[in-house]
Every structure is written in C-alpha cells, then in structure tokens.
Design a protein around this motif. Structure first.
Motif, short mmCIF file in Angstrom:
data_model
loop_
_atom_site.label_atom_id
_atom_site.label_comp_id
_atom_site.label_asym_id
_atom_site.label_seq_id
_atom_site.Cartn_x
_atom_site.Cartn_y
_atom_site.Cartn_z
N HIS A 83 0.85 -1.20 0.00
CA HIS A 83 0.00 0.00 0.00
C HIS A 83 0.88 1.25 0.00
CE1 HIS A 83 -4.46 -0.20 0.92
NE2 HIS A 83 -4.17 -1.47 0.70
N HIS A 126 -3.91 -0.59 -4.58
CA HIS A 126 -4.75 0.14 -3.63
C HIS A 126 -4.06 1.42 -3.18
CE1 HIS A 126 -6.39 -4.10 -2.42
NE2 HIS A 126 -6.75 -3.75 -3.63
N GLU A 166 -12.05 -5.85 -9.29
CA GLU A 166 -10.87 -5.39 -8.55
C GLU A 166 -10.70 -3.88 -8.68
OE1 GLU A 166 -7.69 -5.76 -5.98
OE2 GLU A 166 -9.21 -7.23 -6.52
N HIS A 169 -12.98 -2.33 -6.26
CA HIS A 169 -12.39 -2.58 -4.94
C HIS A 169 -11.32 -1.51 -4.66
CE1 HIS A 169 -9.72 -5.62 -2.47
NE2 HIS A 169 -9.97 -4.51 -1.80
N ILE A 170 -10.47 -1.26 -5.65
CA ILE A 170 -9.42 -0.24 -5.51
C ILE A 170 -10.05 1.13 -5.28
CG2 ILE A 170 -7.57 0.94 -6.75
CD1 ILE A 170 -7.08 -1.77 -8.19
N HIS A 173 -11.00 1.78 -1.68
CA HIS A 173 -9.86 2.23 -0.86
C HIS A 173 -9.66 3.74 -1.01
CE1 HIS A 173 -7.89 -1.55 0.54
NE2 HIS A 173 -8.55 -2.08 -0.48
N GLY A 205 -13.48 -2.53 -0.72
CA GLY A 205 -12.35 -1.60 -0.61
C GLY A 205 -12.52 -0.62 0.54
N GLU A 209 -9.97 -0.75 3.76
CA GLU A 209 -9.14 0.42 4.11
C GLU A 209 -9.35 0.82 5.56
OE1 GLU A 209 -6.24 3.20 3.50
OE2 GLU A 209 -6.86 1.56 2.17
#
Length: 362
Positions: A83, A126, A166, A169-170, A173, A205, A209
């Motif tokens: 990260h 992320h 995905e 999902h990113i 974050h 995400g 986070e």
C-alpha cells in the motif's frame, strides 16, 4: 616472474569484473532483512522502501520487496507495505496509468507466477489509487470522472469480470481516504453504482481500508472515526444487508492487525456480529489461516473446526481456495486441501475452492 605477475593482474581484473557484473544481476545480489526482528515491522520496512527508492530507483525498490518483504512475511503485512509503496511511486510519477502499468510490469518480472494478486501485490494498486485521489490536481475533477477514468463505464452493469471488480475494490480504498476515513460517506457513494458487483467491490475496498486503520502507524494523520473496539465488529453493526456482510468479511483483518497470531480471538470477534458470521469466518480462512499456519495442514483444519460445526466446511473450502491462489505461499498452490479433510465435507469444500475470487458464499 613478469608473466606470472601479468597473469595474476589479469586474473584479478577479470574476477573483479565478474563480481561487479554479478552484483548488478538482480538474483546474484541479495538484500538482507534488517527488519525481521523489529517490533514494528511495517514502519521498519516502509522506512527501508523509502530509502531504497530515493537512493536506487524503482527497479531496486521492487527487487528489495521481492527478496526481503515477500518471502519473510505473511500476506497481510506484505499487502500493507505494498500500500505504502503504491502511494510512494504515484507521488513520484504523478500519473496513475503510468504508475500502475509500470509497476505491474515490474511485479510480473520479479514474481514467479506473474500474478498481481499473488503475495499481496494487489496492495500496491490500492495504495496508488489512494495517492491518486489525494492528488490536489486530481481533486479538481469530479469523483465520477475519476472513477470512469479508472474503471470505465461499467459501474451499472450487473456482470463484470474479476479485473473490473478489482478496479471498484481499488476505488473503495481511494474513497475511504478521500472522505477522511468516513466509511459511511464512502460506502454511500458506492451505493450510486447500480451494478451489484461494482457496488460490492467498492464496499470491500471501503471496509478493507478502514480495517488497516486499526494499525496506529498506517496513515497516522488520518482520523479514525470508525476505529472502535478490538476489531470492526462494532462498526459493522452500524450497517445492514450487503454493507454489513462486506464489513463482516474484514473484521478478522482489523483484529489481526494488532493480534497477528490469535485465531481464537478473531473467531470471538466474529461471534459479536448479529449476523453474517459466515462471511467473517471466510475472512479468517482466506487471508489469515494459510499464512499463520503455513504448511501445517493439521493446524489449519483445527482452526476451521474451532469456528463451529455449521461453518467448518465453509472454512475448509476457503482455506483450500486461498492455498490454490497462492495466499499460503508458492509451495502450496498445488496442494488439494479438500482431500485432507473428513470425507463428508469434501464436496462442499471443493465447491468453495473453485468459487470466483470476488464471491463470498455461506
């Protein structure tokens, strides 16, 4: 005598050139893990990654990660360190596509399987998105424009593929960071996506986070409005339906941040949930059991048995899936964990093992 001296001179010159060449071949040169006994490994590794990048550049940074951080640590810590690396490189490049494409090429070069989801490398993406959302120039764009630039125009589609999932999902974050760790506001923005898959990726995400914020050394500058108790169990109770389920899945991650080997404690945190206990157990099975008990299949089975009679087969299946994906280490990707459990649970175990990455069934 003169010939001997000349021969020795040439010999040592050639030897020196060979050693210099070997030093500059990545897998001849080895970094030493100076953080292996550190009390705060995350801070130790990130201090080192910052130093390597400033002194030697991006290629050397990924070499350090590949030689030191990945082989000596579990998925969760590697993911967290990556990260920071993603943020670090975006802030150097100031271009999100170049940051992501450049890093993916390096990751494929420096990992045996060439899979960005293997060994925590998705954490890099992320972090890159978090830095992208923080960029003052990017902040002048609308959030919708940022998301479209990253993921395209498929947020309202019912069906999306793994990579598209995905991407959302990113985005989750990035939104959590963008809204100063206010997961209620971030998840409300996820609700604007009409497609359930994109929405679910975004929720994951957001709550992942927030789970990382249980580490005091991770983004110490951010508010921690939704950090309460030993885990996110109490946070999850503020949400319902799909949000509650997604949050429940990340309860173990938030707990293991400060209690890295305590599987029993994580199970107890799952029991604090009014529902979605199964989703919480999946969170333990996928990320934590394979890395905590690396290679010790008897202890993996024991950990799953401790979750309860109704969820042990679910746990078996997602441990099997985690091993298949490489989350328990490269050496165990071909291990069929489902064959090692009681015969009566094997069919159900296999059904979970080959389930898509972004689905959580219970």
């Amino acid at each position: 005598m003169k010939k001997k001296t000349t021969f020795l001179s040439v010999f040592f010159l050639v030897l020196i050139l060979i050693l210099i060449g070997a030093y500059n071949l990545p897998y001849f040169r080895r970094y030493i893990d100076t953080c292996i006994f550190a009390s705060d490994k995350y801070t130790c590794y990130t201090n080192n990654t910052h130093s390597v990048l400033s002194r030697k550049g991006v290629n050397e940074l990924f070499l350090y990660i590949d030689q030191v951080v990945v082989p000596n640590n579990n998925y969760a810590l590697v993911h967290l360190v990556l990260h920071d690396t993603g943020e670090l490189i975006y802030n150097k490049e100031r271009n999100i596509q170049r940051t992501m494409n450049y890093a993916i090429a390096l990751i494929k070069k420096h990992t045996k399987r060439g899979d960005i989801y293997f060994e925590g490398f998705d954490g890099y993406l992320h972090g890159a998105i978090i830095a992208y959302f923080q960029d003052i120039n990017v902040k002048q764009q609308s959030i919708d424009k940022k998301i479209e630039d990253l993921c395209g125009l498929n947020k309202n589609q019912e069906t999306i593929n793994k990579d598209e999932f995905e991407c959302y999902h990113i985005v989750g974050h990035g939104l959590t960071n963008y809204f100063q760790s206010d997961v209620a506001k971030a998840s409300d923005l996820c609700d604007t996506f009409e497609g359930e898959a994109a929405k679910g990726g975004c929720y994951m995400g957001v709550f992942m986070e927030n789970a990382f914020l249980y580490s005091k050394t991770y983004h110490p500058d951010l508010l921690r409005k939704f950090v309460m108790g030993k885990s996110m169990a109490l946070v999850c109770e503020r949400f319902t339906k799909a949000k509650h389920k997604s949050c429940s899945h990340l309860v173990p991650t938030s707990y293991f941040i400060n209690n890295p080997l305590d599987t029993k404690g994580a199970i107890n945190e799952c029991k604090k949930l009014t529902n979605d206990y199964g989703a919480c157990i999946v969170g333990i099975a996928v990320i934590h059991i394979p890395s905590i008990y690396e290679g010790n299949f008897a202890k993996m089975k024991g950990a799953c048995n401790a979750t309860g009679e109704d969820t042990k087969a679910l746990c078996y299946g997602y441990v099997a899936r985690a091993l298949y994906l490489g989350l328990g280490g490269e050496n165990y990707t071909k291990t069929d964990f489902c064959k090692l459990i009681p015969e009566g649970d094997r069919i159900l175990c296999s059904s979970y093992k080959y389930n898509d990455r972004h689905e959580v069934n219970e």
